[in-house]
Design a protein around this motif. Structure first.
Motif, PDB file in Angstrom:
ATOM      1  N   ILE A   1      76.269  44.487  36.647  1.00 53.65           N
ATOM      2  CA  ILE A   1      76.132  45.477  37.725  1.00 53.65           C
ATOM      3  C   ILE A   1      77.476  45.584  38.427  1.00 53.65           C
TER       4      ILE A   1
ATOM      5  N   SER B   1      68.338  56.342  35.697  1.00 53.33           N
ATOM      6  CA  SER B   1      69.080  55.560  36.694  1.00 53.33           C
ATOM      7  C   SER B   1      68.743  56.086  38.083  1.00 53.33           C
TER       8      SER B   1
ATOM      9  N   CYS C   1      75.218  50.129  36.068  1.00 55.05           N
ATOM     10  CA  CYS C   1      75.267  49.130  34.985  1.00 55.05           C
ATOM     11  C   CYS C   1      76.469  49.349  34.067  1.00 55.05           C
TER      12      CYS C   1
ATOM     13  N   ILE D   1      74.297  42.738  30.395  1.00 52.17           N
ATOM     14  CA  ILE D   1      74.208  43.868  31.335  1.00 52.17           C
ATOM     15  C   ILE D   1      74.790  43.399  32.666  1.00 52.17           C
TER      16      ILE D   1
ATOM     17  N   ASP E   1      67.136  49.883  37.043  1.00 52.91           N
ATOM     18  CA  ASP E   1      68.120  50.394  36.068  1.00 52.91           C
ATOM     19  C   ASP E   1      68.346  49.367  34.954  1.00 52.91           C
ATOM     20  N   VAL E   2      68.478  48.107  35.360  1.00 51.88           N
ATOM     21  CA  VAL E   2      68.739  47.045  34.376  1.00 51.88           C
ATOM     22  C   VAL E   2      67.580  46.968  33.377  1.00 51.88           C
TER      23      VAL E   2
ATOM     24  N   TYR F   1      81.542  42.060  39.605  1.00 49.40           N
ATOM     25  CA  TYR F   1      80.349  42.364  38.793  1.00 49.40           C
ATOM     26  C   TYR F   1      79.301  41.279  38.979  1.00 49.40           C
TER      27      TYR F   1
ATOM     28  N   TYR G   1      78.381  47.115  30.503  1.00 53.62           N
ATOM     29  CA  TYR G   1      77.893  46.284  29.403  1.00 53.62           C
ATOM     30  C   TYR G   1      79.033  45.551  28.710  1.00 53.62           C
TER      31      TYR G   1
ATOM     32  N   THR H   1      68.781  49.022  41.654  1.00 54.81           N
ATOM     33  CA  THR H   1      69.572  48.595  40.504  1.00 54.81           C
ATOM     34  C   THR H   1      68.777  47.784  39.491  1.00 54.81           C
TER      35      THR H   1
ATOM     36  N   GLU I   1      77.076  49.822  43.125  1.00 55.83           N
ATOM     37  CA  GLU I   1      75.784  49.492  43.730  1.00 55.83           C
ATOM     38  C   GLU I   1      75.848  49.658  45.249  1.00 55.83           C
TER      39      GLU I   1
END
Ligand SMILES: Cc1cc2nc3c(=O)[nH]c(=O)nc-3n(C[C@H](O)[C@H](O)[C@H](O)COP(=O)(O)O)c2cc1C
Length: 199
Positions: free
Chosen positions: A89, A38, A45, A87, A107-108, A147, A47, A104, A94
């Motif tokens: 964010i 990350s 992230c 997924i 990261d995803v 999100y 989930y 970001t 962020e």
């Protein structure tokens, strides 16, 4: 499972058996995503697991394209995904990444690959998807505006065996007479650059 073999054999799966996916298998995928690299270790992230029988068709309805083709709304295709991992964010986390908002998205991607490989190790097929209606999915799952919805990963036990092959020019997927999907991949010689590019 051998990581190299897994990376080579993994293909996106879009046709699934009518068999539920154990919750533990999905949770394991997310635990692996949680520990993915990350940027600046900010871990923006989060989930969602969708494996509820009532919700699965509603999530499927939000998908707008299926295997590269426009999917008419409400189409009830057979062999649809038996679970989804979404997924998200966390926008507040962020926003703390000063000057590096673009981190970001990496990261995803890295989290998604952990999910996909850990799913594969457990016998599950998957397909990362971006072609879905975000507003509709937000509404269906009551996802707060705090999100971003980054990626949908469809999952289930595979009911197809797509094959990768060396590209001879086109990278368009195609199906043979037996319905097997062929996925052309650019050749190693064409994508690997060693030392300097020729001036
Ligand atoms: C960022 C991203 C978005 C994708 N979105 C979709 C999608 O919306 N629908 C779909 O059917 N496949 C989607 N895919 C899967 C690709 O079509 C697939 O990875 C590609 O055809 C190569 O096949 P392979 O995964 O079997 O190697 C996506 C893949 C990535 C990496």
């Amino acid at each position: 499972m051998d990581v190299y073999k897994a990376a080579l054999s993994r293909r996106s799966i879009r046709r699934f058996k009518d068999k539920p996916v154990p919750y533990d298998a999905l949770e394991k995928c997310i635990n692996a995503a949680r520990l993915a690299p990350s940027g600046m270790n900010r871990q923006p992230c989060e989930y969602m697991i969708i494996d509820d029988e009532q919700l699965l068709p509603k999530v499927f309805d939000t998908i707008t394209r299926w295997a590269g083709q426009p999917k008419p709304k409400g189409t009830l295709l057979e062999h649809t995904p038996k679970a989804y991992i979404i997924i998200l964010i966390n926008r507040a986390l962020e926003a703390e990444i000063v000057g590096n908002q673009r981190l970001t998205i990496y990261d995803v991607g890295l989290a998604a690959e952990n999910i996909i490989l850990v799913a594969l190790e457990q016998g599950l097929g998957s397909c990362p998807m971006l072609a879905f209606d975000r507003d509709e999915l937000r509404q269906v799952l009551n996802i707060p505006e705090s999100y971003d919805i980054a990626l949908l990963v469809s999952l289930g036990y595979p009911d197809e065996s797509p094959v990768a092959e060396e590209s001879t020019g086109s990278v368009e997927r195609w199906a043979d007479d037996q319905g097997v999907s062929h996925v052309p991949k650019r050749r190693l010689d064409d994508i690997l650059h060693r030392k300097k590019f020729q001036g």
